[in-house]
Design an enzyme around this catalytic site. Structure first.
Site, PDB file in Angstrom:
ATOM      1  N   TYR A   1       0.968  -1.522  -0.061  1.00 50.82           N
ATOM      2  CA  TYR A   1      -0.092  -0.247  -0.201  1.00 50.82           C
ATOM      3  C   TYR A   1       0.968   1.270   0.312  1.00 50.82           C
ATOM      4  CZ  TYR A   1      -3.826   3.501   1.568  1.00 50.82           C
ATOM      5  OH  TYR A   1      -4.991   4.098   1.601  1.00 50.82           O
TER       6      TYR A   1
ATOM      7  N   ALA B   1       3.944   1.161  -0.790  1.00 48.68           N
ATOM      8  CA  ALA B   1       5.038   1.644  -2.069  1.00 48.68           C
ATOM      9  C   ALA B   1       3.404   2.330  -3.432  1.00 48.68           C
ATOM     10  CB  ALA B   1       4.538   0.488  -2.627  1.00 48.68           C
TER      11      ALA B   1
HETATM   12  N1  LIG Z   1      -9.711   5.457   4.706  1.00 46.54           N
HETATM   13  C1  LIG Z   1      -8.731   5.668   4.424  1.00 46.54           C
HETATM   14  O1  LIG Z   1      -8.646   6.194   6.279  1.00 46.54           O
HETATM   15  C2  LIG Z   1      -8.079   6.520   3.350  1.00 46.54           C
HETATM   16  C3  LIG Z   1      -7.047   7.119   3.637  1.00 46.54           C
HETATM   17  C4  LIG Z   1      -5.839   7.334   2.980  1.00 46.54           C
HETATM   18  C5  LIG Z   1      -5.781   7.559   1.742  1.00 46.54           C
HETATM   19  N2  LIG Z   1      -6.956   6.670   1.582  1.00 46.54           N
HETATM   20  C6  LIG Z   1      -7.543   6.794  -0.116  1.00 46.54           C
HETATM   21  O2  LIG Z   1      -8.803   6.598  -0.246  1.00 46.54           O
HETATM   22  C7  LIG Z   1      -9.369   6.212  -1.321  1.00 46.54           C
HETATM   23  C8  LIG Z   1     -10.459   5.727  -1.279  1.00 46.54           C
HETATM   24  O3  LIG Z   1     -10.626   5.370   0.062  1.00 46.54           O
HETATM   25  P1  LIG Z   1     -12.067   4.683   0.509  1.00 46.54           P
HETATM   26  O4  LIG Z   1     -11.909   5.067   2.549  1.00 46.54           O
HETATM   27  O5  LIG Z   1     -12.445   5.047   0.012  1.00 46.54           O
HETATM   28  O6  LIG Z   1     -12.665   3.350   0.296  1.00 46.54           O
HETATM   29  P2  LIG Z   1     -13.922   2.308   0.062  1.00 46.54           P
HETATM   30  O7  LIG Z   1     -14.948   3.008   1.035  1.00 46.54           O
HETATM   31  O8  LIG Z   1     -13.298   1.303   0.223  1.00 46.54           O
HETATM   32  O9  LIG Z   1     -14.143   2.394  -0.870  1.00 46.54           O
HETATM   33  C9  LIG Z   1     -12.916   1.813  -2.381  1.00 46.54           C
HETATM   34  C10 LIG Z   1     -14.128   2.131  -3.726  1.00 46.54           C
HETATM   35  O10 LIG Z   1     -13.341   1.945  -4.637  1.00 46.54           O
HETATM   36  C11 LIG Z   1     -13.646   1.532  -5.851  1.00 46.54           C
HETATM   37  N3  LIG Z   1     -12.122   0.177  -6.270  1.00 46.54           N
HETATM   38  C12 LIG Z   1     -11.751  -0.671  -5.424  1.00 46.54           C
HETATM   39  N4  LIG Z   1     -11.201  -1.577  -5.672  1.00 46.54           N
HETATM   40  C13 LIG Z   1     -11.661  -0.979  -7.794  1.00 46.54           C
HETATM   41  C14 LIG Z   1     -11.304  -1.710  -8.706  1.00 46.54           C
HETATM   42  N5  LIG Z   1     -10.217  -2.430  -9.395  1.00 46.54           N
HETATM   43  N6  LIG Z   1     -11.760  -0.844  -9.890  1.00 46.54           N
HETATM   44  C15 LIG Z   1     -12.815  -0.236 -10.136  1.00 46.54           C
HETATM   45  N7  LIG Z   1     -13.176   0.930  -8.665  1.00 46.54           N
HETATM   46  C16 LIG Z   1     -12.760  -0.201  -7.900  1.00 46.54           C
HETATM   47  C17 LIG Z   1     -14.830   0.603  -4.694  1.00 46.54           C
HETATM   48  O11 LIG Z   1     -16.233  -0.746  -5.815  1.00 46.54           O
HETATM   49  P3  LIG Z   1     -16.893  -1.193  -5.451  1.00 46.54           P
HETATM   50  O12 LIG Z   1     -16.439  -1.085  -3.506  1.00 46.54           O
HETATM   51  O13 LIG Z   1     -17.607  -1.882  -7.007  1.00 46.54           O
HETATM   52  O14 LIG Z   1     -15.487  -2.396  -5.130  1.00 46.54           O
HETATM   53  C18 LIG Z   1     -15.276   1.446  -3.881  1.00 46.54           C
HETATM   54  O15 LIG Z   1     -16.298   2.263  -4.169  1.00 46.54           O
HETATM   55  C19 LIG Z   1      -8.103   5.018  -1.626  1.00 46.54           C
HETATM   56  O16 LIG Z   1      -7.387   5.386  -2.427  1.00 46.54           O
HETATM   57  C20 LIG Z   1      -7.604   5.239  -0.452  1.00 46.54           C
HETATM   58  O17 LIG Z   1      -6.366   4.000  -0.723  1.00 46.54           O
HETATM   59  C21 LIG Z   1      -8.090   5.953   2.166  1.00 46.54           C
END
Ligand SMILES: NC(=O)c1ccc[n+]([C@@H]2O[C@H](COP(=O)([O-])OP(=O)(O)OC[C@H]3O[C@@H](n4cnc5c(N)ncnc54)[C@H](OP(=O)(O)O)[C@@H]3O)[C@@H](O)[C@H]2O)c1
Lengths: 130, 250
Positions: B155, B157
Protein backbone atom coordinates in the site's frame (compact mmCIF):
# COMPACT_ATOMS: atom_id res chain seq x y z
CA UNK A 1 -10.73 11.82 -50.26
CA UNK A 2 -8.77 14.97 -49.42
CA UNK A 3 -6.47 16.72 -51.87
CA UNK A 4 -2.85 17.44 -50.99
CA UNK A 5 -3.90 21.03 -50.51
CA UNK A 6 -6.53 20.00 -47.97
CA UNK A 7 -4.05 17.82 -46.13
CA UNK A 8 -1.73 20.79 -45.81
CA UNK A 9 -4.51 23.06 -44.62
CA UNK A 10 -5.61 20.65 -41.90
CA UNK A 11 -2.04 20.17 -40.74
CA UNK A 12 -1.59 23.90 -40.71
CA UNK A 13 -4.70 24.29 -38.56
CA UNK A 14 -3.50 21.55 -36.19
CA UNK A 15 -0.13 23.24 -35.76
CA UNK A 16 -1.66 26.67 -35.26
CA UNK A 17 -3.87 25.26 -32.50
CA UNK A 18 -1.22 23.10 -30.87
CA UNK A 19 1.69 25.54 -31.02
CA UNK A 20 -0.05 28.90 -30.94
CA UNK A 21 1.79 30.03 -34.10
CA UNK A 22 0.32 32.09 -36.97
CA UNK A 23 -0.94 30.60 -40.23
CA UNK A 24 1.81 32.22 -42.23
CA UNK A 25 4.53 30.70 -40.02
CA UNK A 26 3.42 27.23 -41.09
CA UNK A 27 5.14 26.87 -44.45
CA UNK A 28 6.12 23.49 -45.94
CA UNK A 29 9.81 24.17 -45.22
CA UNK A 30 9.28 25.25 -41.59
CA UNK A 31 10.86 22.86 -39.06
CA UNK A 32 8.65 21.93 -36.15
CA UNK A 33 11.18 22.50 -33.42
CA UNK A 34 13.46 25.19 -34.82
CA UNK A 35 10.95 27.37 -36.63
CA UNK A 36 7.70 26.60 -34.88
CA UNK A 37 9.05 26.07 -31.36
CA UNK A 38 7.56 22.63 -30.72
CA UNK A 39 8.58 20.81 -27.54
CA UNK A 40 8.23 17.10 -26.87
CA UNK A 41 4.78 17.40 -25.29
CA UNK A 42 3.63 19.28 -28.38
CA UNK A 43 4.26 16.22 -30.52
CA UNK A 44 1.71 14.34 -28.46
CA UNK A 45 -0.72 17.21 -28.85
CA UNK A 46 -0.08 17.37 -32.61
CA UNK A 47 -0.65 13.63 -32.95
CA UNK A 48 -3.98 13.95 -31.07
CA UNK A 49 -5.06 16.72 -33.42
CA UNK A 50 -4.05 14.86 -36.58
CA UNK A 51 -5.94 11.80 -35.42
CA UNK A 52 -9.04 13.90 -34.97
CA UNK A 53 -8.65 15.97 -38.13
CA UNK A 54 -8.12 12.98 -40.43
CA UNK A 55 -10.01 10.36 -38.43
CA UNK A 56 -6.96 8.10 -38.30
CA UNK A 57 -5.03 6.27 -35.57
CA UNK A 58 -1.38 7.14 -35.21
CA UNK A 59 0.54 4.69 -33.04
CA UNK A 60 2.65 6.59 -30.49
CA UNK A 61 6.21 6.98 -31.67
CA UNK A 62 5.41 6.73 -35.35
CA UNK A 63 5.65 10.39 -36.23
CA UNK A 64 8.43 11.09 -33.77
CA UNK A 65 10.29 7.88 -32.84
CA UNK A 66 11.47 9.07 -29.46
CA UNK A 67 12.00 5.46 -28.36
CA UNK A 68 14.95 5.09 -30.76
CA UNK A 69 16.56 8.28 -29.50
CA UNK A 70 16.41 7.14 -25.90
CA UNK A 71 17.56 3.58 -26.56
CA UNK A 72 21.20 2.99 -25.65
CA UNK A 73 21.29 0.36 -28.38
CA UNK A 74 21.14 3.10 -31.00
CA UNK A 75 22.94 5.97 -29.33
CA UNK A 76 26.63 6.43 -28.64
CA UNK A 77 28.11 9.53 -27.10
CA UNK A 78 25.13 11.63 -27.97
CA UNK A 79 25.03 10.50 -31.61
CA UNK A 80 22.79 8.08 -33.44
CA UNK A 81 24.76 5.01 -34.59
CA UNK A 82 24.65 3.50 -38.09
CA UNK A 83 22.12 0.90 -36.95
CA UNK A 84 20.13 3.67 -35.29
CA UNK A 85 20.09 5.64 -38.54
CA UNK A 86 18.98 2.58 -40.47
CA UNK A 87 16.19 2.08 -37.96
CA UNK A 88 15.15 5.73 -38.22
CA UNK A 89 15.07 5.51 -42.02
CA UNK A 90 12.89 2.45 -41.81
CA UNK A 91 10.52 4.09 -39.34
CA UNK A 92 10.43 7.52 -41.00
CA UNK A 93 10.18 6.99 -44.74
CA UNK A 94 8.40 10.35 -44.94
CA UNK A 95 11.41 12.32 -43.70
CA UNK A 96 14.66 13.18 -45.44
CA UNK A 97 17.44 12.12 -43.10
CA UNK A 98 20.43 12.82 -45.42
CA UNK A 99 21.38 16.13 -43.85
CA UNK A 100 20.95 14.79 -40.31
CA UNK A 101 23.04 11.69 -41.13
CA UNK A 102 26.12 13.85 -41.73
CA UNK A 103 26.32 14.71 -38.05
CA UNK A 104 23.62 12.72 -36.29
CA UNK A 105 23.65 14.45 -32.88
CA UNK A 106 20.56 13.41 -30.91
CA UNK A 107 19.95 16.96 -29.77
CA UNK A 108 19.60 18.09 -33.39
CA UNK A 109 17.13 15.41 -34.31
CA UNK A 110 14.08 17.36 -33.29
CA UNK A 111 15.03 20.04 -35.73
CA UNK A 112 14.79 17.74 -38.68
CA UNK A 113 11.07 17.28 -39.10
CA UNK A 114 9.41 19.82 -41.38
CA UNK A 115 5.80 20.60 -42.16
CA UNK A 116 6.26 18.97 -45.59
CA UNK A 117 7.43 15.77 -43.85
CA UNK A 118 4.27 15.79 -41.82
CA UNK A 119 2.19 16.18 -44.95
CA UNK A 120 3.95 13.16 -46.47
CA UNK A 121 3.36 11.26 -43.24
CA UNK A 122 -0.37 11.93 -43.34
CA UNK A 123 -0.58 11.29 -47.09
CA UNK A 124 0.78 7.83 -46.32
CA UNK A 125 -2.17 7.25 -44.01
CA UNK A 126 -5.10 8.68 -45.95
CA UNK A 127 -5.79 8.34 -49.62
CA UNK A 128 -5.26 11.64 -51.38
CA UNK A 129 -6.30 12.90 -54.79
CA UNK A 130 -4.40 15.46 -56.79
CA UNK B 1 -22.10 26.31 -7.70
CA UNK B 2 -18.50 25.99 -8.82
CA UNK B 3 -19.13 23.10 -11.19
CA UNK B 4 -22.14 24.22 -13.16
CA UNK B 5 -21.68 23.19 -16.80
CA UNK B 6 -18.65 21.09 -15.86
CA UNK B 7 -18.11 17.36 -16.09
CA UNK B 8 -16.28 14.96 -13.82
CA UNK B 9 -15.21 11.34 -13.59
CA UNK B 10 -14.70 9.82 -10.14
CA UNK B 11 -13.22 6.33 -9.83
CA UNK B 12 -14.15 4.42 -6.70
CA UNK B 13 -17.13 6.74 -6.48
CA UNK B 14 -19.59 4.28 -5.02
CA UNK B 15 -18.21 4.16 -1.50
CA UNK B 16 -16.20 6.10 1.06
CA UNK B 17 -14.19 9.11 -0.03
CA UNK B 18 -15.06 8.78 -3.72
CA UNK B 19 -18.75 8.69 -2.84
CA UNK B 20 -18.45 11.92 -0.86
CA UNK B 21 -16.64 13.49 -3.83
CA UNK B 22 -19.45 12.49 -6.20
CA UNK B 23 -22.03 13.97 -3.85
CA UNK B 24 -20.07 17.18 -3.46
CA UNK B 25 -19.51 17.73 -7.19
CA UNK B 26 -23.15 16.92 -7.98
CA UNK B 27 -24.31 19.31 -5.26
CA UNK B 28 -22.29 22.01 -6.98
CA UNK B 29 -23.85 21.36 -10.37
CA UNK B 30 -21.44 18.99 -12.12
CA UNK B 31 -22.33 16.16 -14.44
CA UNK B 32 -20.60 13.25 -12.74
CA UNK B 33 -19.89 9.72 -13.92
CA UNK B 34 -18.52 7.49 -11.22
CA UNK B 35 -16.80 4.14 -11.57
CA UNK B 36 -17.39 1.20 -9.27
CA UNK B 37 -16.18 -2.36 -9.60
CA UNK B 38 -18.16 -5.03 -7.82
CA UNK B 39 -20.62 -3.52 -5.38
CA UNK B 40 -23.56 -2.59 -7.53
CA UNK B 41 -25.85 -2.07 -4.59
CA UNK B 42 -23.66 0.68 -3.20
CA UNK B 43 -23.58 2.34 -6.63
CA UNK B 44 -27.35 2.21 -6.94
CA UNK B 45 -27.93 3.58 -3.48
CA UNK B 46 -25.78 6.59 -4.34
CA UNK B 47 -27.74 7.21 -7.55
CA UNK B 48 -30.87 7.09 -5.46
CA UNK B 49 -29.46 9.43 -2.86
CA UNK B 50 -28.48 12.01 -5.46
CA UNK B 51 -31.62 11.87 -7.58
CA UNK B 52 -32.52 15.45 -6.83
CA UNK B 53 -29.01 16.89 -6.81
CA UNK B 54 -28.47 19.93 -9.05
CA UNK B 55 -25.98 18.00 -11.19
CA UNK B 56 -26.43 14.72 -13.05
CA UNK B 57 -24.99 11.47 -11.75
CA UNK B 58 -24.45 8.14 -13.44
CA UNK B 59 -22.72 4.92 -12.43
CA UNK B 60 -20.41 2.92 -14.69
CA UNK B 61 -19.03 -0.49 -13.89
CA UNK B 62 -15.34 -0.92 -14.69
CA UNK B 63 -12.24 -2.44 -13.17
CA UNK B 64 -9.73 0.41 -12.99
CA UNK B 65 -6.94 -2.09 -13.67
CA UNK B 66 -8.12 -2.33 -17.28
CA UNK B 67 -6.50 0.38 -19.42
CA UNK B 68 -8.49 -0.39 -22.52
CA UNK B 69 -11.73 -0.13 -20.60
CA UNK B 70 -10.58 3.20 -19.14
CA UNK B 71 -10.07 4.59 -22.63
CA UNK B 72 -13.37 3.23 -23.88
CA UNK B 73 -15.24 4.67 -20.89
CA UNK B 74 -13.59 8.09 -21.12
CA UNK B 75 -13.96 8.25 -24.91
CA UNK B 76 -17.68 7.55 -24.81
CA UNK B 77 -18.23 10.16 -22.07
CA UNK B 78 -16.21 12.65 -24.09
CA UNK B 79 -18.25 11.93 -27.21
CA UNK B 80 -21.36 12.75 -25.28
CA UNK B 81 -20.19 15.58 -23.02
CA UNK B 82 -17.61 17.08 -25.37
CA UNK B 83 -15.52 17.96 -22.34
CA UNK B 84 -13.89 16.30 -19.36
CA UNK B 85 -13.08 18.90 -16.72
CA UNK B 86 -12.29 16.84 -13.65
CA UNK B 87 -10.90 13.42 -12.83
CA UNK B 88 -10.77 12.16 -9.25
CA UNK B 89 -8.94 8.86 -8.78
CA UNK B 90 -10.28 7.39 -5.57
CA UNK B 91 -10.54 3.68 -6.38
CA UNK B 92 -8.26 1.84 -4.02
CA UNK B 93 -7.79 -1.30 -1.99
CA UNK B 94 -5.74 -2.51 0.97
CA UNK B 95 -4.37 -6.03 1.36
CA UNK B 96 -2.21 -5.72 4.44
CA UNK B 97 0.32 -8.30 5.49
CA UNK B 98 3.90 -8.48 6.68
CA UNK B 99 6.27 -8.62 3.74
CA UNK B 100 7.62 -12.04 4.60
CA UNK B 101 4.10 -13.41 4.39
CA UNK B 102 2.83 -11.24 1.56
CA UNK B 103 1.81 -13.13 -1.55
CA UNK B 104 2.59 -11.93 -5.04
CA UNK B 105 -1.16 -11.53 -5.56
CA UNK B 106 -1.46 -9.23 -2.55
CA UNK B 107 1.35 -7.10 -3.91
CA UNK B 108 -0.01 -7.03 -7.45
CA UNK B 109 -3.60 -6.33 -6.59
CA UNK B 110 -2.73 -3.27 -4.53
CA UNK B 111 -0.16 -1.88 -6.96
CA UNK B 112 -2.30 -2.53 -10.01
CA UNK B 113 -5.47 -1.07 -8.51
CA UNK B 114 -4.12 1.94 -6.64
CA UNK B 115 -1.19 2.97 -8.81
CA UNK B 116 -2.10 1.21 -12.06
CA UNK B 117 -5.71 2.42 -11.90
CA UNK B 118 -4.54 5.99 -11.34
CA UNK B 119 -2.18 5.70 -14.31
CA UNK B 120 -4.93 4.22 -16.49
CA UNK B 121 -7.46 6.97 -15.89
CA UNK B 122 -4.85 9.75 -16.13
CA UNK B 123 -3.79 8.19 -19.42
CA UNK B 124 -7.34 8.15 -20.71
CA UNK B 125 -8.17 11.79 -19.87
CA UNK B 126 -4.87 13.24 -21.06
CA UNK B 127 -5.96 13.66 -24.65
CA UNK B 128 -9.28 15.43 -24.05
CA UNK B 129 -7.83 17.62 -21.30
CA UNK B 130 -4.70 18.53 -23.23
CA UNK B 131 -6.64 19.44 -26.32
CA UNK B 132 -9.11 21.53 -24.35
CA UNK B 133 -6.26 23.29 -22.53
CA UNK B 134 -8.21 22.76 -19.35
CA UNK B 135 -8.60 20.13 -16.67
CA UNK B 136 -7.87 19.13 -13.11
CA UNK B 137 -6.86 15.71 -11.84
CA UNK B 138 -7.00 14.80 -8.15
CA UNK B 139 -5.39 11.54 -7.02
CA UNK B 140 -6.09 9.91 -3.67
CA UNK B 141 -2.77 9.17 -2.02
CA UNK B 142 -2.30 8.54 1.70
CA UNK B 143 -0.14 9.66 4.60
CA UNK B 144 0.96 6.02 4.52
CA UNK B 145 3.23 6.90 1.59
CA UNK B 146 5.53 8.76 3.95
CA UNK B 147 4.67 7.56 7.42
CA UNK B 148 5.28 3.89 7.73
CA UNK B 149 2.90 1.35 9.09
CA UNK B 150 3.78 -2.29 9.55
CA UNK B 151 2.14 -4.61 7.04
CA UNK B 152 1.64 -2.00 4.35
CA UNK B 153 4.64 -2.41 2.07
CA UNK B 154 2.35 -2.82 -0.95
CA UNK B 155 0.00 0.00 0.00
CA UNK B 156 2.80 2.43 0.93
CA UNK B 157 4.57 1.68 -2.35
CA UNK B 158 1.38 2.28 -4.33
CA UNK B 159 0.77 5.61 -2.62
CA UNK B 160 4.41 6.71 -2.91
CA UNK B 161 4.07 5.88 -6.59
CA UNK B 162 0.97 8.05 -6.83
CA UNK B 163 2.86 10.99 -5.29
CA UNK B 164 5.64 10.63 -7.87
CA UNK B 165 3.17 10.20 -10.71
CA UNK B 166 1.28 13.29 -9.55
CA UNK B 167 4.34 15.52 -9.55
CA UNK B 168 5.77 14.23 -12.84
CA UNK B 169 2.45 14.44 -14.65
CA UNK B 170 1.81 17.91 -13.24
CA UNK B 171 5.00 19.06 -14.89
CA UNK B 172 4.12 17.40 -18.20
CA UNK B 173 0.64 18.84 -18.39
CA UNK B 174 1.20 22.30 -16.90
CA UNK B 175 2.01 23.85 -20.30
CA UNK B 176 -1.46 22.70 -21.36
CA UNK B 177 -3.17 24.26 -18.34
CA UNK B 178 -4.04 20.88 -16.88
CA UNK B 179 -3.39 20.63 -13.14
CA UNK B 180 -2.57 17.46 -11.25
CA UNK B 181 -2.62 17.23 -7.46
CA UNK B 182 -2.99 14.59 -4.80
CA UNK B 183 -4.61 14.41 -1.39
CA UNK B 184 -3.00 12.39 1.36
CA UNK B 185 -5.73 11.63 3.87
CA UNK B 186 -4.91 10.41 7.35
CA UNK B 187 -7.46 8.16 9.04
CA UNK B 188 -10.92 8.58 7.48
CA UNK B 189 -14.13 6.88 8.49
CA UNK B 190 -14.84 4.50 5.58
CA UNK B 191 -15.09 0.75 5.01
CA UNK B 192 -11.42 0.66 4.12
CA UNK B 193 -10.23 1.83 7.53
CA UNK B 194 -12.90 -0.04 9.47
CA UNK B 195 -10.73 -2.92 10.63
CA UNK B 196 -7.87 -0.72 11.81
CA UNK B 197 -10.24 1.65 13.53
CA UNK B 198 -11.89 -1.29 15.23
CA UNK B 199 -8.63 -2.56 16.63
CA UNK B 200 -6.80 0.66 17.40
CA UNK B 201 -9.34 3.47 17.04
CA UNK B 202 -8.95 5.03 20.45
CA UNK B 203 -5.19 4.84 20.32
CA UNK B 204 -5.14 6.46 16.88
CA UNK B 205 -7.41 9.28 18.02
CA UNK B 206 -4.91 10.10 20.74
CA UNK B 207 -2.18 10.47 18.12
CA UNK B 208 -4.23 12.87 16.00
CA UNK B 209 -3.85 16.49 17.13
CA UNK B 210 -7.49 17.20 16.21
CA UNK B 211 -8.42 14.17 18.34
CA UNK B 212 -10.85 12.57 15.95
CA UNK B 213 -11.10 10.44 12.81
CA UNK B 214 -11.85 12.40 9.63
CA UNK B 215 -15.07 12.20 7.66
CA UNK B 216 -15.17 11.46 3.91
CA UNK B 217 -16.84 14.85 3.34
CA UNK B 218 -13.77 16.52 4.80
CA UNK B 219 -11.67 14.98 2.03
CA UNK B 220 -14.30 15.71 -0.61
CA UNK B 221 -14.29 19.42 0.21
CA UNK B 222 -10.55 19.59 -0.41
CA UNK B 223 -10.87 17.49 -3.58
CA UNK B 224 -13.58 19.86 -4.85
CA UNK B 225 -11.37 22.84 -4.10
CA UNK B 226 -8.42 21.30 -5.97
CA UNK B 227 -10.70 20.40 -8.86
CA UNK B 228 -12.17 23.89 -9.07
CA UNK B 229 -10.85 27.06 -10.63
CA UNK B 230 -10.25 28.41 -7.14
CA UNK B 231 -7.10 26.30 -7.16
CA UNK B 232 -6.07 27.58 -10.60
CA UNK B 233 -2.46 28.23 -9.52
CA UNK B 234 -1.98 24.99 -7.61
CA UNK B 235 -0.37 22.00 -9.27
CA UNK B 236 1.93 19.08 -8.47
CA UNK B 237 1.15 19.15 -4.75
CA UNK B 238 0.31 16.44 -2.28
CA UNK B 239 -2.03 18.00 0.26
CA UNK B 240 -2.17 16.25 3.62
CA UNK B 241 -5.63 16.21 5.14
CA UNK B 242 -5.08 14.30 8.33
CA UNK B 243 -6.13 16.30 11.37
CA UNK B 244 -2.47 17.03 11.98
CA UNK B 245 -1.43 13.36 12.27
CA UNK B 246 1.64 13.84 10.10
CA UNK B 247 2.96 16.74 12.18
CA UNK B 248 4.80 14.30 14.42
CA UNK B 249 6.38 15.51 17.63
CA UNK B 250 4.37 15.29 20.83
N1 LIG C 1 -10.19 5.58 4.43
C1 LIG C 1 -9.01 6.04 4.78
O1 LIG C 1 -8.71 6.15 5.97
C2 LIG C 1 -8.02 6.43 3.72
C3 LIG C 1 -6.82 7.01 4.14
C4 LIG C 1 -5.88 7.39 3.21
C5 LIG C 1 -6.13 7.19 1.86
N2 LIG C 1 -7.27 6.61 1.44
C6 LIG C 1 -7.45 6.41 -0.01
O2 LIG C 1 -8.64 7.00 -0.45
C7 LIG C 1 -9.20 6.25 -1.53
C8 LIG C 1 -10.63 5.89 -1.19
O3 LIG C 1 -10.64 5.08 -0.03
P1 LIG C 1 -11.97 4.72 0.74
O4 LIG C 1 -11.65 4.68 2.18
O5 LIG C 1 -13.06 5.56 0.24
O6 LIG C 1 -12.18 3.18 0.25
P2 LIG C 1 -13.48 2.30 0.23
O7 LIG C 1 -14.53 2.86 1.13
O8 LIG C 1 -13.02 0.91 0.46
O9 LIG C 1 -14.01 2.44 -1.30
C9 LIG C 1 -13.23 1.98 -2.34
C10 LIG C 1 -13.88 2.32 -3.66
O10 LIG C 1 -12.99 1.91 -4.71
C11 LIG C 1 -13.69 1.06 -5.62
N3 LIG C 1 -12.77 0.08 -6.18
C12 LIG C 1 -11.94 -0.76 -5.54
N4 LIG C 1 -11.26 -1.53 -6.42
C13 LIG C 1 -11.67 -1.15 -7.66
C14 LIG C 1 -11.35 -1.57 -8.97
N5 LIG C 1 -10.45 -2.52 -9.21
N6 LIG C 1 -11.96 -0.94 -10.01
C15 LIG C 1 -12.88 0.02 -9.79
N7 LIG C 1 -13.22 0.46 -8.57
C16 LIG C 1 -12.62 -0.13 -7.50
C17 LIG C 1 -14.80 0.43 -4.79
O11 LIG C 1 -15.83 -0.03 -5.64
P3 LIG C 1 -16.52 -1.49 -5.35
O12 LIG C 1 -17.06 -1.44 -3.99
O13 LIG C 1 -17.56 -1.63 -6.42
O14 LIG C 1 -15.42 -2.50 -5.50
C18 LIG C 1 -15.20 1.61 -3.91
O15 LIG C 1 -16.05 2.46 -4.62
C19 LIG C 1 -8.30 5.06 -1.71
O16 LIG C 1 -7.38 5.30 -2.75
C20 LIG C 1 -7.58 4.95 -0.37
O17 LIG C 1 -6.32 4.32 -0.50
C21 LIG C 1 -8.23 6.22 2.36
Amino acid sequence: MPTKEEVFEKIQAALVDALGVDDEDVTPEATLVGDLGAESIDFLDIVFRLEKAFDIKIPRGELFPEDILTDSKYIQEGKVTETGLAELRKRMPFANLDQFAKNPAVQDFGNLLTVADMCRFVEGKVEVTD
Amino acid sequence: MRFEGKTAIVTGGSRGIGRACVARLAAEGAKVAFVYNSNRQAAESLLDELKSAPGEVRALQADVRDLQRAHQLVDSLFDEWERIDVLINSAGVVKDGLLGAMTADQWREVIETNLGGTFNYCHAVTQPMMMARRGSIVNLSSTAAEFAARGQVNYAASKGGINGLTRALAKELAPRNVRVNAIAPGMIETDMSQVVRGIAGDQIKKMIPLKRIGRPEEIASVAAFLASDEAAYLTGQVVRVDGGLSLGGY
